[in-house]
Design a protein around this motif. Structure first.
Motif, short mmCIF file in Angstrom:
data_model
loop_
_atom_site.label_atom_id
_atom_site.label_comp_id
_atom_site.label_asym_id
_atom_site.label_seq_id
_atom_site.Cartn_x
_atom_site.Cartn_y
_atom_site.Cartn_z
N GLN A 190 11.96 16.27 1.29
CA GLN A 190 13.20 15.96 0.58
C GLN A 190 13.50 14.48 0.69
OE1 GLN A 190 12.98 19.30 -0.60
NE2 GLN A 190 14.89 18.32 -1.27
N ALA A 191 13.77 13.86 -0.44
CA ALA A 191 14.06 12.41 -0.44
C ALA A 191 15.17 12.08 0.56
CB ALA A 191 14.46 11.96 -1.84
N LYS A 192 16.19 12.93 0.58
CA LYS A 192 17.34 12.65 1.42
C LYS A 192 16.94 12.57 2.91
CE LYS A 192 22.00 14.35 2.35
NZ LYS A 192 22.93 15.44 2.11
N SER A 193 16.16 13.55 3.35
CA SER A 193 15.84 13.53 4.78
C SER A 193 14.84 12.42 5.11
CB SER A 193 15.33 14.89 5.25
OG SER A 193 14.23 15.30 4.51
N VAL A 194 13.97 12.08 4.13
CA VAL A 194 13.07 10.96 4.36
C VAL A 194 13.87 9.68 4.55
CG1 VAL A 194 11.28 9.50 3.33
CG2 VAL A 194 11.12 11.98 3.13
N VAL A 195 14.87 9.49 3.68
CA VAL A 195 15.68 8.28 3.76
C VAL A 195 16.46 8.24 5.07
CG1 VAL A 195 17.66 7.06 2.76
CG2 VAL A 195 15.85 7.96 1.28
N ILE A 196 17.06 9.39 5.42
CA ILE A 196 17.84 9.43 6.67
C ILE A 196 16.95 9.11 7.86
CG2 ILE A 196 19.05 10.96 8.27
CD1 ILE A 196 20.40 12.25 5.93
N HIS A 197 15.78 9.74 7.88
CA HIS A 197 14.84 9.53 8.97
C HIS A 197 14.45 8.06 9.06
CE1 HIS A 197 10.76 10.13 10.94
NE2 HIS A 197 11.62 10.65 11.79
N MET A 198 14.12 7.48 7.89
CA MET A 198 13.71 6.09 7.84
C MET A 198 14.82 5.18 8.37
SD MET A 198 13.01 3.93 4.41
CE MET A 198 14.73 3.57 4.10
N TRP A 199 16.01 5.44 7.90
CA TRP A 199 17.13 4.59 8.29
C TRP A 199 17.43 4.71 9.79
CZ3 TRP A 199 18.80 0.28 7.37
CH2 TRP A 199 20.02 -0.15 7.90
N GLU A 200 17.39 5.95 10.28
CA GLU A 200 17.61 6.21 11.70
C GLU A 200 16.65 5.40 12.56
OE1 GLU A 200 18.69 10.70 11.91
OE2 GLU A 200 16.84 10.27 13.00
N ARG A 201 15.35 5.52 12.21
CA ARG A 201 14.32 4.83 13.00
C ARG A 201 14.42 3.33 12.86
NH1 ARG A 201 12.18 8.67 16.37
NH2 ARG A 201 12.92 10.53 15.33
N GLY A 202 14.68 2.91 11.62
CA GLY A 202 14.79 1.47 11.38
C GLY A 202 15.92 0.87 12.20
N SER A 203 17.06 1.54 12.19
CA SER A 203 18.20 0.98 12.92
C SER A 203 17.98 1.10 14.42
CB SER A 203 19.50 1.68 12.52
OG SER A 203 19.40 3.06 12.74
N LEU A 204 17.25 2.15 14.81
CA LEU A 204 16.91 2.29 16.23
C LEU A 204 16.06 1.10 16.67
CD1 LEU A 204 17.91 4.84 17.65
CD2 LEU A 204 15.55 5.58 17.79
N PHE A 205 15.12 0.72 15.80
CA PHE A 205 14.28 -0.44 16.12
C PHE A 205 15.13 -1.69 16.24
CE2 PHE A 205 12.20 -4.25 14.47
CZ PHE A 205 11.20 -4.41 15.40
N LEU A 206 16.04 -1.87 15.29
CA LEU A 206 16.89 -3.06 15.33
C LEU A 206 17.69 -3.10 16.62
CD1 LEU A 206 18.27 -3.46 11.71
CD2 LEU A 206 16.43 -4.71 12.83
N LYS A 207 18.22 -1.92 16.98
CA LYS A 207 19.06 -1.86 18.18
C LYS A 207 18.27 -2.07 19.45
CE LYS A 207 21.96 1.60 16.51
NZ LYS A 207 22.23 3.00 16.72
N LYS A 208 17.15 -1.32 19.55
CA LYS A 208 16.39 -1.33 20.81
C LYS A 208 15.60 -2.62 20.97
CE LYS A 208 17.45 2.93 21.87
NZ LYS A 208 18.57 3.10 22.74
N ALA A 209 14.89 -2.99 19.92
CA ALA A 209 14.01 -4.14 20.06
C ALA A 209 14.69 -5.42 19.64
CB ALA A 209 12.74 -3.91 19.24
N GLY A 210 15.58 -5.30 18.65
CA GLY A 210 16.22 -6.49 18.07
C GLY A 210 16.88 -7.37 19.11
#
Lengths: 239, 675
Positions: free
Chosen positions: B505-525
Motif C-alpha cells: 500500500q502506497a500509504k504504508s510505504v510512505v509512512i514507513h519511509m518517513w518514519e525511518r528517514g526521520s529516525l535517521f535524521l534524529k539519531k544520526a543527524g
C-alpha cells in the motif's frame, strides 16, 4: 574350584604359565613369578599336592595333575577374558589391565564372567570389524568429547524416541500427519505455537533452490522449516 | 469533558495490524522504544465521539509464550499496563492459526475486540463466517475490516469506544479435558488456600506453570513458598504426563488448537481444504522460489534495489550537496560584509551550514532505501528471500533472515543493526550485528568516490565494487570466527511463515519511509552535526592558529597517531585526523580532508592526488571500510547488545582494518616493484 583360596588359584595359574614357557617348572621359578619366598612356595605346593592338583617330585620339579591342569586352564581363561575386556574393549593399558584382571578374577560370579565373555565375543565377531559405537567410545576417551556423528543430542533422542519416519523424509507433494515433536524445548514450543501439533495434517509444498529449507502447508498457510527442524517431527504418511 | 481510553493492537505478523494502526492514528503517531529493550514501540491516538483513544501497537507475534523478545514485550505490556482493551487484528483468510493468539489473549483475561481483517479475501472465496456465533462463543465484540481499502474503520472506532465504556470481560475458557482440568482446579485451590499473592489471573498462571513457562517458573522460584509450589507442579505434571502418554506442554497446545478447529468449523459455512487457499500466491511462488529461477531473481531484485537507491538517489544528493556549498559561501560572504568577526562567519558557514548539509545529503539515498525495503517486506517477498538464501546464510552460521539486516547495512549500518530485531535467537542477532559494519554503508561511498575517482578513472567502478566485495568476504570470515568462539553449541531454528503475496500500500510505504528517514535524521543527524562543529573547533583552536594547520589541536592529535599508520602507506597527520573524525561518521573523512588541506570539497581531488599514491589510496579506502563503526553505529550496537559486545565490535574492526590496510600496502608494494 570354589574351595581353593585366591593364592592357591594364583599358584595353579602360575604353574600353567611357566609350564607353557619352559619344559619344566621348578619351585624357584614359581617363587620368582609370584614374587614370594621359596618356603611359601613349598608350603603351598604341599597343600595343592594334598588336594591332588599337583605332583611334586623329590628332585624339585612341579607338575599339574589332570584335574590341576583343568582348573588352572579355567582360571587362566578367566584372566584372559578380563584382560581382554579391560585392554581391548575399554582400552586400558596392558600393565594396568593385567594387574586389575588378576585382582578382579577371584571375585566375579561365574555368571557375570560368562556374560562378559559373551559380550566380548559379540563385539569381536562383529561383521564390520570394530563396531562404530566402540570406536566412538575410544574417541570419547581420547578426546573427552563425542565424535561428530554421535555428538548431537537430538539425533540420539530421535533414534530412541521415534520411529524412522520424520517430516524431512516426505517427498514434495506428499502429505503426512504429525505424531510427535521431539525437538529442544524452545524449538518445540515454537513449532507447537505455529500449529504443528499431534494429529495435524501437513503437506510438503516445495524445497528451496539450494535444497534447504522446505516449505510445508499446515492449517492453511505456508511455513518454512529447515530439514533439521523437520527431522524432529515424527509423521505418518497419509494418502 | 474528554475521556481517555488506552488500547493495544495485537496480532500475527502479516495480519494487517500495521495498516490498521496507520488507519486509526493517521499522522498522530510516533516511534519509540519499549523500556529496557530495543524493540520499536509505536504509539498514536485518535479522537472519536468526544473520546481520546491512545493506541499502542504491540509487536506482531504468533503466540504469547515469551520465547522471543517480541512475545515477552507483548505479554508484559498486557499484564502490567492493563490497557482498557486489546484489538486483536486477524487475517480472516487464515482464521484458525490467527485465533490461536486470540485464545491466549482471552486466557490472559484481557478484554478483546476481534478485528476480522481482510474480509474481502474471505468473501471472494465465497466463504461465509457466522460472526454472530463467533462473537457469542468467544464472548467478544467483533469488527470487520478491509484495512488496505480503509473499509470498516469508522465502525471499529465506534466499537472500541462502546466496548471501553461498558463492555464486559469475556468468560472465555478452554476445556482442557477432565484430567488436566482437575489438576488445574486443584492447583488453583491450593494457591488460594495458601493465600499466595500473585499479580496474574490465577487460572492463566496455573496453566503457564503446567506448560513449563520459563519466565513464570522463575517468578515462582522467588516467591516465599516458591519451592513448595514448584514441587507440587513437578509432581502434578509428572502424574499427568504418565496418564496422557506424552508431555503436557504438547497436550495443552494441542487442546487449544483442537478447540479452535472446532470453533472455526462451527462458525464457517464452508470449510476449505489446504490447497484451495492462496492459489494465486502459490502460483507466484512457483516462479519466485523456483529451483532455477529463485536465486537469479533474488539477485536481480537486489541489483534493482541498488540501482534505485544509488542511480536515482545520488543526483538528488549531489543537488543538495551543491546547494549547501553555495549557501555556505553566500552566508560567509554576507556575514563578513555586515562586519561579523571572521570566526563567527567561519563557525556558521564551515561548521553549522556544512554540518547540516552533510546530514541532509544522505536523505535521498536513505529514503529510497526504505521505500525498497518496505516494498520487499509488504509484498511478502522478504520471507521468500530468506527462504531462498537460508541455506547459504546458514552455512555462514547465520539465519536466512540475517540477510535482511546485512543488505540494509549497505544503505546504513544503523537500520541494518536495528533490523536484527527480526531475528529470534541471540546468536544470530549478535553475529549479524557484529559483522554488519563490514557491509559497506552508503556513508563510506563518498570516500570511495573521492579516492577512486581521483586515482582510478575508468576503473573506479571496479575498484569500488572490490571494496564492497571485500567487506562481504570479511563479514563471512568473521561470522564464522565469532560463531566458533562465542556460540559453538548453539542452534537457532528456522521456523518462518511464508505469508501470501500482497500488493504493497502506497500509504504504508510512505509512512514507513518517513518514519525511518526521520529516525535517521534524529539519531544520526545530531551526531554528525556535532562532529562537524567539533572539527571546526579543534581546527580553529588554540586561538590564533591558522585554520586546521599542524599547530591546531587537530593537527597535533594527528601527528601523534600518524606514525602508526605509516606501514599502511598514509602516515601523515592529515590522514590520521581524517580517520579519527571518521569515527563520528564515515563521510566526515572527506569533509575533514577538504578542511585540512584547506581546499574544501572542490579542490580536494588535486590535494589528495598530491599526497597519495594509487596504492596508498586503495589501502586508505580499505581502512575507511573496516577500521571502526561510526559513532552512531557504536551507539546502536550498544543499545541492541551490551557494553561487552560493543567493545568487541570496536576492537576487532580497528585491528582488522589496520591489518588489512597494512597487508594491502606492503604486498602491493612488493608486487609493483616486481612489475
Amino acid at each position: 574350584m570354589n574351595t581353593l583360596t585366591e593364592s592357591a588359584q594364583d599358584y595353579l595359574e602360575a604353574i600353567l604359565i611357566i609350564g607353557e614357557k619352559k619344559k619344566v617348572v621348578r619351585v624357584r621359578d614359581i617363587a620368582k613369578h609370584l614374587e614370594v619366598k621359596m618356603p611359601s612356595v613349598v608350603a603351598m605346593i604341599k597343600t595343592l599336592a594334598k588336594k591332588n592338583l599337583v605332583r611334586h617330585e623329590y628332585y624339585g620339579y612341579v607338575e599339574l595333575t589332570e584335574e590341576g591342569l583343568r582348573q588352572a586352564k579355567s582360571i587362566y581363561e578367566r584372566h584372559k577374558i578380563l584382560f581382554n575386556f579391560l585392554h581391548n574393549l575399554l582400552g586400558i593399558n596392558s600393565n594396568i589391565a593385567k594387574e586389575d584382571a588378576c585382582k578382579i578374577e577371584h571375585y566375579l560370579n561365574p555368571k557375570t564372567l560368562e556374560y562378559i565373555l559373551k559380550f566380548i565375543q559379540f563385539v569381536e565377531t562383529c561383521p564390520e570389524g570394530e563396531p562404530l559405537w566402540l570406536s566412538s567410545f575410544h574417541y570419547f576417551i581420547k578426546h573427552g568429547k563425542r565424535p561428530e556423528h554421535c555428538a548431537k543430542k537430538e539425533k540420539i533422542e530421535k533414534e530412541v524416541k521415534m520411529g524412522p519416519l520424520t517430516l524431512n523424509n516426505l517427498k514434495v507433494g506428499q502429505k503426512g500427519r504429525v505424531i510427535k515433536i521431539a525437538a529442544e524445548s524452545q524449538i518445540k514450543r515454537r513449532l507447537l505455537d505455529m500449529g504443528i501439533v499431534p494429529g495435524v495434517e501437513v503437506k510438503i509444498e516445495k524445497v528451496a533452490p539450494l535444497g534447504d529449507p522446505i516449505d510445508i502447508l499446515v492449517k492453511g498457510y505456508h511455513l518454512s522449516l529447515r530439514k533439521k527442524e523437520a527431522s524432529s517431527i515424527a509423521v505418518e504418511v497419509i494418502k | 469533558m474528554k475521556k481517555t481510553i488506552k488500547i493495544a493492537l495485537a496480532g500475527n505478523p502479516n495480519s494487517g495490524k500495521t495498516t490498521i494502526f496507520n488507519n486509526l492514528t493517521g499522522s498522530h503517531q510516533h516511534v519509540g522504544n519499549w523500556p529496557g529493550v530495543t524493540v520499536e514501540k509505536k504509539e498514536g491516538s485518535f479522537a472519536f465521539n468526544g473520546f481520546k483513544v491512545d493506541v499502542v501497537d504491540l509487536p506482531g507475534t504468533y503466540s504469547l509464550s515469551a520465547y522471543s523478545i517480541d512475545e515477552r514485550i507483548a505479554r508484559d505490556f498486557l499484564l502490567k499496563e492493563n490497557p482498557d482493551l486489546v484489538v486483536a487484528v486477524i487475517d480472516t483468510s487464515n482464521l484458525e492459526r490467527n485465533l490461536y493468539l486470540v485464545a491466549q489473549l482471552l486466557e490472559l483475561g484481557t478484554k478483546v475486540i476481534l478485528d476480522l481483517n481482510m474480509m474481502d479475501l474471505v468473501e471472494n472465496r465465497g466463504m461465509k463466517i457466522d460472526t454472530e456465533k463467533l462473537s457469542r462463543i468467544l464472548g467478544v465484540a467483533i469488527a470487520e475490516t478491509v484495512a488496505h481499502k480503509g473499509k470498516g474503520m469508522e465502525k471499529i472506532k465506534e466499537i472500541i469506544v462502546e466496548q471501553a465504556k461498558e463492555g464486559k470481560q469475556s468468560f472465555f475458557k478452554i476445556d482442557y479435558g477432565e484430567d488436566i482440568e482437575k489438576t488445574i482446579n486443584r492447583l488453583i485451590k491450593f494457591l488460594k488456600e495458601k493465600r499466595i499473592n500473585i499479580d496474574y489471573p490465577l487460572r492463566w498462571f496455573v496453566i503457564k506453570l503446567l506448560e513449563g513457562d520459563a519466565e513464570i517458573l522463575r517468578k515462582v522460584k522467588n516467591l516465599p513458598q516458591g519451592e513448595t509450589i514448584l514441587n507440587i507442579i513437578t509432581e502434578s505434571v509428572a502424574k499427568l504426563e504418565k496418564h496422557l502418554g506424552y508431555d503436557l506442554e504438547t497436550a495443552l497446545v494441542e487442546k487449544r488448537y483442537g478447540y479452535l478447529k472446532g470453533l472455526v468449523e462451527e462458525c464457517t459455512a464452508r470449510h476449505y481444504t489446504l490447497e484451495e487457499r492462496l492459489s494465486i500466491s502459490d502460483k507466484i511462488d512457483r516462479v519466485v522460489t523456483n529451483k532455477f529461477i529463485g536465486i537469479p531473481l533474488f539477485l536481480v531484485l537486489m541489483w534493482l534495489t541498488f540501482q534505485l537507491i544509488f542511480t536515482v538517489g545520488s543526483p538528488v544528493a549531489n543537488l543538495i550537496d551543491s546547494f549547501f556549498g553555495w549557501f555556505a559561501e553566500v552566508t560567509s560572504k554576507g556575514l563578513i560584509n555586515i562586519g561579523a568577526p571572521e570566526w563567527i562567519s567561519s563557525l556558521i558557514s564551515d561548521g553549522v551550514i556544512s554540518g547540516v548539509g552533510s546530514v541532509l545529503v544522505f536523505l535521498p539515498n536513505i529514503l529510497l532505501l526504505f521505500v525498497t525495503i518496505s516494498l520487499l517486506e509488504d509484498s511478502g517477498y522478504m520471507a521468500r528471500a530468506a527462504f531462498v538464501m537460508d541455506r547459504l546464510m546458514h552455512a555462514l552460521g547465520l539465519h536466512g533472515k540475517s540477510f535482511i539486516p546485512l543488505i540494509l547495512g549497505f544503505g546504513c549500518n544503523i537500520p541494518g543493526i536495528m533490523a536484527t530485531r527480526t531475528l529470534e535467537s541471540k546468536k544470530d542477532r549478535i553475529i549479524t550485528i557484529l559483522v554488519n559494519p563490514l557491509m559497506s554503508c552508503s556513508a563510506r561511498l563518498p570516500i570511495y568516490i573521492l579516492f577512486a575517482g581521483a586515482f582510478f578513472g575508468k576503473n573506479q567502478g571496479f575498484v569500488i565494487f572490490s571494496l564492497y566485495l571485500m567487506g562481504i568476504v570479511l563479514a563471512i570470515i568473521m561470522a564464522r570466527i565469532f560463531k566458533t568462539i562465542f556460540f559453538k553449541h548453539e542452534v537457532a531454528p528456522l521456523i518462518m511463515e511464508l505469508p501470501p503475496y500482497r500488493l504493497p500500500q502506497a500509504k504504508s510505504v510512505v509512512i514507513h519511509m518517513w518514519e525511518r528517514g526521520s529516525l535517521f535524521l534524529k539519531k544520526a543527524g545530531g551526531i554528525i552535526l556535532a562532529g562537524v562543529i567539533i572539527i571546526w573547533f579543534l581546527s580553529s583552536f588554540p586561538p590564533g592558529v591558522e585554520y586546521a594547520s599542524q599547530e591546531s589541536l587537530i593537527g597535533r592529535l594527528g601527528s601523534v597517531f600518524a606514525p602508526l599508520l605509516s606501514p599502511a602507506g598514509f602516515g601523515f597527520w592529515q590522514a590520521a585526523v581524517a580517520l579519527g573524525f571518521g569515527i563520528l561518521a564515515k563521510e566526515v573523512v572527506v569533509g575533514t580532508l577538504g578542511t585540512l588541506y584547506g581546499t574544501g570539497e572542490t579542490g580536494l581531488k588535486d590535494a589528495i592526488l598530491h599526497h597519495f599514491t594509487p596504492l596508498s589510496a586503495y589501502s586508505f579506502m580499505v581502512m575507511s571500510l573496516i577500521y571502526i563503526p561510526c559513532i552512531a553505529s557504536i551507539a546502536t550496537i550498544k543499545r541492541e547488545t551490551n557494553l561487552r559486545w560493543t567493545f568487541l565490535a570496536v576492537g576487532y574492526s580497528l585491528i582488522l582494518g589496520w591489518i588489512m590496510a597494512v597487508i594491502i600496502y606492503q604486498v602491493g608494494r612488493v608486487f609493483l616493484r616486481l612489475l
